[in-house]
Design a protein around this motif. Structure first.
Motif, PDB file in Angstrom:
ATOM      1  N   LYS A 128      -6.511  12.888 -10.466  1.00 51.20           N
ATOM      2  CA  LYS A 128      -5.783  12.093  -9.899  1.00 51.20           C
ATOM      3  C   LYS A 128      -4.846  12.442  -8.603  1.00 51.20           C
ATOM      4  O   LYS A 128      -4.767  11.710  -7.660  1.00 51.20           O
ATOM      5  N   GLN A 129      -4.492  13.543  -8.981  1.00 50.73           N
ATOM      6  CA  GLN A 129      -3.540  14.384  -7.807  1.00 50.73           C
ATOM      7  C   GLN A 129      -4.544  14.597  -6.732  1.00 50.73           C
ATOM      8  O   GLN A 129      -4.131  14.360  -5.573  1.00 50.73           O
ATOM      9  N   PHE A 130      -5.763  14.848  -7.048  1.00 51.12           N
ATOM     10  CA  PHE A 130      -6.853  15.319  -5.766  1.00 51.12           C
ATOM     11  C   PHE A 130      -7.030  13.842  -4.932  1.00 51.12           C
ATOM     12  O   PHE A 130      -7.055  13.900  -3.820  1.00 51.12           O
ATOM     13  N   ALA A 131      -7.141  12.595  -5.647  1.00 55.60           N
ATOM     14  CA  ALA A 131      -7.403  11.622  -4.992  1.00 55.60           C
ATOM     15  C   ALA A 131      -6.165  11.170  -4.204  1.00 55.60           C
ATOM     16  O   ALA A 131      -6.493  10.663  -3.143  1.00 55.60           O
ATOM     17  N   GLU A 132      -5.007  11.520  -4.722  1.00 53.00           N
ATOM     18  CA  GLU A 132      -3.723  11.346  -3.987  1.00 53.00           C
ATOM     19  C   GLU A 132      -3.784  12.153  -2.597  1.00 53.00           C
ATOM     20  O   GLU A 132      -3.552  11.474  -1.422  1.00 53.00           O
ATOM     21  N   GLU A 133      -4.154  13.273  -2.726  1.00 56.08           N
ATOM     22  CA  GLU A 133      -4.245  14.192  -1.528  1.00 56.08           C
ATOM     23  C   GLU A 133      -5.313  13.660  -0.591  1.00 56.08           C
ATOM     24  O   GLU A 133      -4.908  13.837   0.633  1.00 56.08           O
ATOM     25  N   ILE A 134      -6.421  13.294  -0.955  1.00 54.15           N
ATOM     26  CA  ILE A 134      -7.521  12.742  -0.233  1.00 54.15           C
ATOM     27  C   ILE A 134      -7.006  11.313   0.575  1.00 54.15           C
ATOM     28  O   ILE A 134      -7.237  11.353   1.810  1.00 54.15           O
ATOM     29  N   CYS A 135      -6.351  10.756  -0.133  1.00 48.82           N
ATOM     30  CA  CYS A 135      -5.718   9.505   0.673  1.00 48.82           C
ATOM     31  C   CYS A 135      -4.788   9.665   1.613  1.00 48.82           C
ATOM     32  O   CYS A 135      -4.653   9.113   2.847  1.00 48.82           O
ATOM     33  N   GLN A 136      -3.923  10.628   1.391  1.00 49.80           N
ATOM     34  CA  GLN A 136      -2.815  11.074   2.240  1.00 49.80           C
ATOM     35  C   GLN A 136      -3.485  11.721   3.330  1.00 49.80           C
ATOM     36  O   GLN A 136      -3.196  11.623   4.772  1.00 49.80           O
ATOM     37  N   LEU A 137      -4.370  12.692   3.384  1.00 54.91           N
ATOM     38  CA  LEU A 137      -5.204  13.383   4.150  1.00 54.91           C
ATOM     39  C   LEU A 137      -5.925  12.231   5.294  1.00 54.91           C
ATOM     40  O   LEU A 137      -5.874  12.459   6.570  1.00 54.91           O
ATOM     41  N   THR A 138      -6.449  11.207   4.802  1.00 54.29           N
ATOM     42  CA  THR A 138      -7.193  10.377   5.539  1.00 54.29           C
ATOM     43  C   THR A 138      -6.260   9.252   6.217  1.00 54.29           C
ATOM     44  O   THR A 138      -6.898   8.306   6.739  1.00 54.29           O
ATOM     45  N   GLY A 139      -5.328   9.131   5.558  1.00 58.42           N
ATOM     46  CA  GLY A 139      -4.372   7.956   5.902  1.00 58.42           C
ATOM     47  C   GLY A 139      -4.407   6.579   5.515  1.00 58.42           C
ATOM     48  O   GLY A 139      -4.305   5.980   6.326  1.00 58.42           O
ATOM     49  N   VAL A 140      -5.145   6.674   4.275  1.00 49.64           N
ATOM     50  CA  VAL A 140      -5.421   5.284   3.641  1.00 49.64           C
ATOM     51  C   VAL A 140      -4.637   4.917   2.416  1.00 49.64           C
ATOM     52  O   VAL A 140      -3.956   5.744   2.061  1.00 49.64           O
ATOM     53  N   GLU A 141      -4.389   3.788   2.274  1.00 43.26           N
ATOM     54  CA  GLU A 141      -3.438   3.502   1.251  1.00 43.26           C
ATOM     55  C   GLU A 141      -4.495   3.985  -0.137  1.00 43.26           C
ATOM     56  O   GLU A 141      -5.592   3.759  -0.230  1.00 43.26           O
ATOM     57  N   LEU A 142      -3.751   4.305  -0.929  1.00 40.02           N
ATOM     58  CA  LEU A 142      -4.067   4.798  -2.303  1.00 40.02           C
ATOM     59  C   LEU A 142      -4.700   3.660  -3.211  1.00 40.02           C
ATOM     60  O   LEU A 142      -3.807   2.647  -3.679  1.00 40.02           O
ATOM     61  N   LYS A 143      -6.098   3.562  -3.407  1.00 45.27           N
ATOM     62  CA  LYS A 143      -6.584   2.470  -4.156  1.00 45.27           C
ATOM     63  C   LYS A 143      -7.372   3.140  -5.474  1.00 45.27           C
ATOM     64  O   LYS A 143      -8.541   3.845  -4.792  1.00 45.27           O
ATOM     65  N   LEU A 144      -7.240   3.074  -6.527  1.00 48.63           N
ATOM     66  CA  LEU A 144      -8.074   3.564  -7.457  1.00 48.63           C
ATOM     67  C   LEU A 144      -8.799   2.951  -8.613  1.00 48.63           C
ATOM     68  O   LEU A 144      -8.356   1.705  -8.810  1.00 48.63           O
ATOM     69  N   GLY A 145      -9.983   3.147  -8.590  1.00 46.09           N
ATOM     70  CA  GLY A 145     -10.989   2.369  -9.678  1.00 46.09           C
ATOM     71  C   GLY A 145     -11.398   3.268 -10.919  1.00 46.09           C
ATOM     72  O   GLY A 145     -12.057   4.162 -10.441  1.00 46.09           O
ATOM     73  N   TYR A 146     -10.895   2.866 -12.126  1.00 47.42           N
ATOM     74  CA  TYR A 146     -11.116   3.467 -13.103  1.00 47.42           C
ATOM     75  C   TYR A 146     -12.567   3.373 -13.779  1.00 47.42           C
ATOM     76  O   TYR A 146     -12.666   2.060 -13.945  1.00 47.42           O
ATOM     77  N   GLN A 147     -13.310   4.157 -14.271  1.00 51.50           N
ATOM     78  CA  GLN A 147     -14.525   4.107 -14.613  1.00 51.50           C
ATOM     79  C   GLN A 147     -14.462   4.810 -15.992  1.00 51.50           C
ATOM     80  O   GLN A 147     -13.687   5.804 -16.154  1.00 51.50           O
ATOM     81  N   GLN A 148     -15.613   4.515 -16.788  1.00 52.35           N
ATOM     82  CA  GLN A 148     -15.807   5.383 -18.164  1.00 52.35           C
ATOM     83  C   GLN A 148     -16.129   6.775 -17.839  1.00 52.35           C
ATOM     84  O   GLN A 148     -16.608   7.232 -16.825  1.00 52.35           O
TER      85      GLN A 148
END
Length: 324
Positions: A250-270
């Motif tokens: 989850k922290q890594f997803a936040e880093e990627i969104c910050q790097l690419t300048g996009v809003e953090l949107k997460l989709g949770y899957q099994q």
């Protein structure tokens, strides 16, 4: 003028294999790349075709391997490495880890060459020891969906050590932890290319489980340096090569969104079956034996990787295959 040393790199058109080809060319070796292109891509090595000290063989190492002339070194990197690949072709994955490794060990014995085998942190499975040390035997489900990859790599290590102990063959074993950088496929199913491609397309980033599981990401240039040093060392037992800087998904997803300048949107899957909850290498051996540790921070490596992905998407803007 001394004759160039000759190295065979299997999986040479793949992500890691192509970077190894570059490194050995830079070190003035004669490089023979071998790949059946089931997951590799000639675009990764097309810049080398014009060089007289580079050759390419289109071949499946699960079948008999013949290379004319002498060989000083063999690096065995032929194997699907991402879940999307080895779940799609489990039999081929098992064959390249077993039959392919057997063939290449036999070739190394015939040529009196030193051989380095690319193993993986997946030999530790879902670990009960953290961080993972080389002496840990692992927690692997041999009949689960990931068993085709995990057990292929564990067998690969076993047969390599058997050749070393029984035949006196010069062998090296690298256990590779999560690695990233240019030439990764956007659709290969691994965490970083999945997150980065989803972010660049403005999509939700796919989180499997609750995102609390951890990974440790090593930039490809650091990994190649560690592999090169291990090959030239005198150490035959497995060595972890990876970056111990651990982060949750989850922290890594936040880093990627910050790097690419996009809003953090997460989709949770099994969460997939047997997905490791923790992954962090203990690199004490690499430090002590090889004098190696990673130099490139995750922020610097991600910036380099983003540049590559942006350029790739520009080139493929009219080709939608990369989103499949």
């Amino acid at each position: 003028m001394a004759e160039r040393k000759r190295v065979l790199i299997t999986g040479g058109a793949g992500f890691l294999g192509s970077h190894l080809c570059d490194r050995f060319i830079a070190e003035d070796y004669h490089v023979i790349a071998m790949d059946n292109l089931i997951t590799g891509d000639l675009k990764n090595i097309e810049h080398l075709f014009k060089l007289e000290q580079f050759e390419f063989y289109h071949h499946d190492v699960s079948k008999f391997v013949f290379v004319p002339g002498h060989l000083d070194y063999i690096l065995h990197f032929a194997s699907p490495a991402s879940p999307i690949d080895y779940l799609r072709i489990p039999i081929q994955t098992l064959k390249v880890g077993s039959l392919g490794t057997h063939n290449l060990l036999g070739l190394a014995k015939e040529k009196k060459a030193r051989i380095l085998i690319a193993s993986t942190s997946e030999v530790y499975g879902d670990p009960e020891v953290h961080p993972q040390i080389e002496e840990y035997w692992g927690n692997v489900n041999p009949v689960g969906p990931r068993g085709c990859y995990d057990e292929a790599k564990r067998f690969q290590e076993a047969i390599t050590m058997a050749y070393h102990m029984h035949h006196g063959l010069e062998t090296r074993i690298v256990r590779i932890f999560n690695t990233y950088g240019p030439r990764m496929r956007l659709n290969d199913g691994r965490v970083l290319p999945a997150f980065m491609s989803q972010a660049l397309r403005g999509e939700e980033l796919s989180i499997f489980g609750d995102g609390s599981q951890t990974r440790s990401f090593c930039y490809v240039d650091d990994l190649v340096e560690g592999i090169y040093r291990l090959l030239l060392s005198d150490y035959a037992l497995p060595v972890n090569i990876g970056n111990p800087d651990e982060i949750t998904i989850k922290q890594f997803a936040e880093e990627i969104c910050q790097l690419t300048g996009v809003e953090l949107k997460l989709g949770y899957q099994q969460l997939p079956e047997n997905d490791p909850q923790k992954r962090r290498p203990d690199i004490t051996k690499a430090k002590e034996i090889l004098g190696w540790e990673p130099k490139i921070s995750r922020s610097e490596g991600l910036e380099k990787t983003l540049i590559y992905f942006n350029e790739f998407l520009k080139v493929t803007s009219n080709n939608k295959e990369y989103i499949n």
